[in-house]
Scaffold this active site. Structure first.
Site, PDB file in Angstrom:
ATOM      1  N   GLN A 130       0.805  -1.226   0.000  1.00  0.00           N
ATOM      2  CA  GLN A 130       0.000   0.000   0.000  1.00  0.00           C
ATOM      3  C   GLN A 130       0.840   1.279   0.000  1.00  0.00           C
ATOM      4  O   GLN A 130       0.580   2.196  -0.768  1.00  0.00           O
ATOM      5  CB  GLN A 130      -0.932  -0.018   1.216  1.00  0.00           C
ATOM      6  CG  GLN A 130      -1.826   1.201   1.323  1.00  0.00           C
ATOM      7  CD  GLN A 130      -2.680   1.144   2.568  1.00  0.00           C
ATOM      8  OE1 GLN A 130      -3.673   0.436   2.619  1.00  0.00           O
ATOM      9  NE2 GLN A 130      -2.284   1.876   3.590  1.00  0.00           N
ATOM     10  N   ASP A 177      -0.949  -1.821  12.595  1.00  0.00           N
ATOM     11  CA  ASP A 177      -1.993  -0.818  12.318  1.00  0.00           C
ATOM     12  C   ASP A 177      -3.352  -1.515  12.431  1.00  0.00           C
ATOM     13  O   ASP A 177      -3.956  -1.525  13.503  1.00  0.00           O
ATOM     14  CB  ASP A 177      -1.756  -0.205  10.932  1.00  0.00           C
ATOM     15  CG  ASP A 177      -2.923   0.652  10.447  1.00  0.00           C
ATOM     16  OD1 ASP A 177      -3.792   1.010  11.253  1.00  0.00           O
ATOM     17  OD2 ASP A 177      -2.975   0.962   9.231  1.00  0.00           O
ATOM     18  N   LYS A 217      -4.095   5.895  15.286  1.00  0.00           N
ATOM     19  CA  LYS A 217      -5.048   6.656  14.477  1.00  0.00           C
ATOM     20  C   LYS A 217      -6.226   6.969  15.392  1.00  0.00           C
ATOM     21  O   LYS A 217      -6.927   6.054  15.841  1.00  0.00           O
ATOM     22  CB  LYS A 217      -5.535   5.814  13.303  1.00  0.00           C
ATOM     23  CG  LYS A 217      -4.469   5.538  12.233  1.00  0.00           C
ATOM     24  CD  LYS A 217      -4.973   4.474  11.274  1.00  0.00           C
ATOM     25  CE  LYS A 217      -4.168   4.420   9.974  1.00  0.00           C
ATOM     26  NZ  LYS A 217      -4.516   3.197   9.184  1.00  0.00           N
ATOM     27  N   ASP A 250       4.200   0.047   4.131  1.00  0.00           N
ATOM     28  CA  ASP A 250       2.966  -0.445   4.747  1.00  0.00           C
ATOM     29  C   ASP A 250       2.407  -1.493   3.796  1.00  0.00           C
ATOM     30  O   ASP A 250       1.905  -1.159   2.718  1.00  0.00           O
ATOM     31  CB  ASP A 250       1.956   0.695   4.976  1.00  0.00           C
ATOM     32  CG  ASP A 250       0.698   0.192   5.686  1.00  0.00           C
ATOM     33  OD1 ASP A 250       0.627  -1.019   5.992  1.00  0.00           O
ATOM     34  OD2 ASP A 250      -0.213   1.015   5.916  1.00  0.00           O
ATOM     35  N   LYS A 275       2.985   9.826  10.524  1.00  0.00           N
ATOM     36  CA  LYS A 275       2.703   9.325   9.167  1.00  0.00           C
ATOM     37  C   LYS A 275       1.473  10.070   8.646  1.00  0.00           C
ATOM     38  O   LYS A 275       0.424  10.033   9.287  1.00  0.00           O
ATOM     39  CB  LYS A 275       2.430   7.824   9.240  1.00  0.00           C
ATOM     40  CG  LYS A 275       2.069   7.165   7.918  1.00  0.00           C
ATOM     41  CD  LYS A 275       1.673   5.697   8.114  1.00  0.00           C
ATOM     42  CE  LYS A 275       1.365   5.045   6.756  1.00  0.00           C
ATOM     43  NZ  LYS A 275       0.670   3.751   6.904  1.00  0.00           N
ATOM     44  N   GLU A 328      -3.281   9.441  -1.431  1.00  0.00           N
ATOM     45  CA  GLU A 328      -2.568  10.245  -0.434  1.00  0.00           C
ATOM     46  C   GLU A 328      -1.490  11.111  -1.078  1.00  0.00           C
ATOM     47  O   GLU A 328      -0.611  11.621  -0.392  1.00  0.00           O
ATOM     48  CB  GLU A 328      -1.942   9.339   0.637  1.00  0.00           C
ATOM     49  CG  GLU A 328      -2.996   8.528   1.395  1.00  0.00           C
ATOM     50  CD  GLU A 328      -2.439   7.781   2.598  1.00  0.00           C
ATOM     51  OE1 GLU A 328      -1.205   7.673   2.733  1.00  0.00           O
ATOM     52  OE2 GLU A 328      -3.250   7.305   3.403  1.00  0.00           O
ATOM     53  N   ARG A 388      -5.298   9.317   8.064  1.00  0.00           N
ATOM     54  CA  ARG A 388      -6.003   8.305   7.277  1.00  0.00           C
ATOM     55  C   ARG A 388      -5.867   8.665   5.803  1.00  0.00           C
ATOM     56  O   ARG A 388      -5.445   9.760   5.458  1.00  0.00           O
ATOM     57  CB  ARG A 388      -7.493   8.244   7.650  1.00  0.00           C
ATOM     58  CG  ARG A 388      -7.796   7.906   9.089  1.00  0.00           C
ATOM     59  CD  ARG A 388      -7.157   6.627   9.614  1.00  0.00           C
ATOM     60  NE  ARG A 388      -7.470   5.409   8.898  1.00  0.00           N
ATOM     61  CZ  ARG A 388      -8.213   4.405   9.359  1.00  0.00           C
ATOM     62  NH1 ARG A 388      -8.751   4.494  10.559  1.00  0.00           N
ATOM     63  NH2 ARG A 388      -8.398   3.307   8.652  1.00  0.00           N
ATOM     64  N   GLU A 404       4.966  -2.121   8.080  1.00  0.00           N
ATOM     65  CA  GLU A 404       3.679  -2.055   8.788  1.00  0.00           C
ATOM     66  C   GLU A 404       2.750  -3.161   8.293  1.00  0.00           C
ATOM     67  O   GLU A 404       2.714  -3.441   7.087  1.00  0.00           O
ATOM     68  CB  GLU A 404       3.072  -0.674   8.520  1.00  0.00           C
ATOM     69  CG  GLU A 404       1.719  -0.410   9.159  1.00  0.00           C
ATOM     70  CD  GLU A 404       1.252   1.023   8.888  1.00  0.00           C
ATOM     71  OE1 GLU A 404       2.118   1.932   8.787  1.00  0.00           O
ATOM     72  OE2 GLU A 404       0.042   1.238   8.749  1.00  0.00           O
TER      73      GLU A 404
HETATM   74  P1  PGA Z   1      -6.296   3.967   5.541  1.00  0.00           P
HETATM   75  O1  PGA Z   1      -4.770   3.712   5.211  1.00  0.00           O
HETATM   76  O2  PGA Z   1      -6.438   5.303   6.158  1.00  0.00           O
HETATM   77  O3  PGA Z   1      -6.974   3.835   4.207  1.00  0.00           O
HETATM   78  O4  PGA Z   1      -6.720   2.870   6.500  1.00  0.00           O
HETATM   79  C1  PGA Z   1      -3.724   4.135   6.031  1.00  0.00           C
HETATM   80  C2  PGA Z   1      -2.926   2.980   6.558  1.00  0.00           C
HETATM   81  O5  PGA Z   1      -3.221   1.801   6.285  1.00  0.00           O
HETATM   82  O6  PGA Z   1      -1.969   3.201   7.307  1.00  0.00           O
HETATM   83 ZN    ZN Z   2      -1.584   0.850   7.561  1.00  0.00          ZN
END
Ligand code: PGA
Ligand code: ZN
Length: 425
Positions: free
Chosen positions: A160, A309, A334, A239, A385, A202, A363, A282
């Site tokens: 990702q 995570d 988060k 990640d 992050k 992102e 996010r 991650e």
């Molecule tokens: P998400 O991705 O905000 O789409 O969950 C961020 C991450 O996985 O760290």
């Molecule tokens: Zn993540």
């Protein structure tokens, strides 16, 4: 005391609805905050309450907004805003579920953060200073995305986030300069290779690659092209978000057309960590794969940060259990996975007490809200992050960290390698 709590629907960085809350105190001081939204979400996160139906593809937040303007506003009437734990427990009790499925974690997180901003306004302090009190703070070490894949790029790559870290940068200002140089070098390298195709959710370059390894190699070239030494000045952080790759009892790597067991995906990530200058990984396995997390931690956790995570979902209890199993050595925090500042901070403090590293994270769906820059600094997290180095919902956070570093002046200390788990980095 809290005089009023109000929410409205606003729009996030993906053009989807989200909740924004405004809190006003009897003194007239006020605070505002907006809920972020994930795309690769763990099953054990607080519920992101959506209206369903036809409007906005089912993503309306009318019910979450109504929860704020109705029961939450009532529960917080005249409550002492300085008592964040009391504020948050009123919302937790009012919701009454373990995952905030009644009010919505998007409702509670927006209010929780808006209350903190209102108190900071009342005290005439920046939020990071309010949270830190008299304690010494460090500017967190950033991990910043260069290529964005997985659920943030139509699953163009399995991995990702392909990110970089510059623990030796010495300051956030310098870390961001290095990142900007690598980000633009990566764009130029993609253009040269005929692979440039815009950006992902992102702000990272769209990962136009035929394999995960091709992305890793391109990232190493980009670091060199920008004039830095891979593995010395600049490191790679991944990640994997393997929760999204789960298929039956294993993991499906679509790019490579392979189905891997837990042991095999760990083998793969270990091999990448030997072939490329990887400092952090991650979610190398899924949310319930404690054995897989323990396996990879035993194999490379002395030299590589292993972050949970979706595996930990900012939950103090899950962090404690993982630490007991030596399944990882760092927690991603988060706030909206937990749903309140109090619960998110508890997850962070639990990790810290157990000797784990802490990373405050945004996010994939964000807004101009910069609260997490303050949380990461004020809670003395080692790392932050936020996504990539483009799009203003990302840059707003990086720029806020520059202002915080400037405000600290000669007292500004960059966490650098000190923000990583012991021995790593
Ligand atoms: P998400 O991705 O905000 O789409 O969950 C961020 C991450 O996985 O760290
Ligand atoms: Zn993540």
């Amino acid at each position: 005391g809290i005089a009023s709590v109000f929410a409205r629907q606003i729009w996030d960085s993906r053009g989807c609805p989200t909740v924004e809350a405004e809190v006003t105190l009897a003194s007239g001081a006020s605070g505002r905050a907006a809920a972020p939204a994930g795309a690769s979400r763990g099953e054990y996160e607080a519920i992101d309450l959506r209206d369903g139906g036809i409007a906005f593809g089912g993503k309306g937040v009318g019910r979450a907004v109504d929860a704020v303007n109705g029961p939450i506003a009532k529960a917080l009437q005249a409550v002492d805003a300085r008592d964040q734990a009391l504020v948050d427990s009123r919302m937790i009790e009012g919701d009454g579920t373990s995952n905030k499925s009644v009010f919505g974690g998007n409702a509670t997180v927006a209010v929780s953060m808006a209350v903190a901003h209102a108190v900071a306004d009342a005290e005439g302090l920046p939020l990071w200073r309010l949270l830190a009190g008299d304690r010494h703070v460090r500017i967190p070490l950033p991990e910043i995305q260069i290529f964005g894949g997985g659920a943030h790029a139509g699953r163009r790559t399995d991995v990702q986030d392909f990110m970089i870290m510059a623990p030796q940068a010495g300051s956030i200002r310098r870390a961001l300069e290095i990142t900007g140089n690598v980000y633009h070098a990566a764009g130029a390298a993609m253009e040269d290779a005929g692979l440039l195709a815009g950006t992902a959710d992102e702000g990272g370059w769209w990962p136009n690659f035929d394999s995960n390894e091709a992305a890793l190699s391109m990232l190493v070239s980009a670091i060199e092209r920008a004039g830095y030494r891979p593995g010395e000045d600049v490191f790679i952080s991944l990640d994997i978000a393997a929760n999204e790759l789960r298929s039956g009892t294993g993991y499906q790597l679509n790019l490579d057309g392979e189905k891997l067991s837990s042991d095999e995906i760990v083998d793969r990530v270990v091999r990448w960590s030997e072939d490329y200058p990887i400092l952090s990984v991650e979610d190398p396995v899924g949310q319930d794969d404690t054995a897989g997390m323990a396996n990879i931690t035993a194999r490379i956790g002395e030299t590589v940060q292993i972050i949970g995570d979706d595996f930990l979902v900012t939950d103090a209890g899950r962090v404690a259990k993982a630490a007991e199993a030596a399944a990882g050595n760092a927690v991603l925090v988060k706030v909206n996975q937990a749903g309140t500042l109090t619960e998110a901070r508890a997850a962070l403090e639990t990790a810290r007490e157990l000797g784990w590293a802490t990373i405050v994270s945004a996010r994939s769906g964000e807004t101009e809200d910069v609260t997490i820059a303050h949380l990461a600094t004020g809670w003395n997290a080692g790392q932050i992050k936020v996504g990539s180095f483009a799009r203003s919902e990302r840059m707003a956070k990086w720029n806020e960290l520059l202002r915080i570093e400037e405000a600290l002046g000669s007292n500004a200390e960059f966490a650098g390698a000190g923000g990583l788990p012991r021995r790593v980095g």
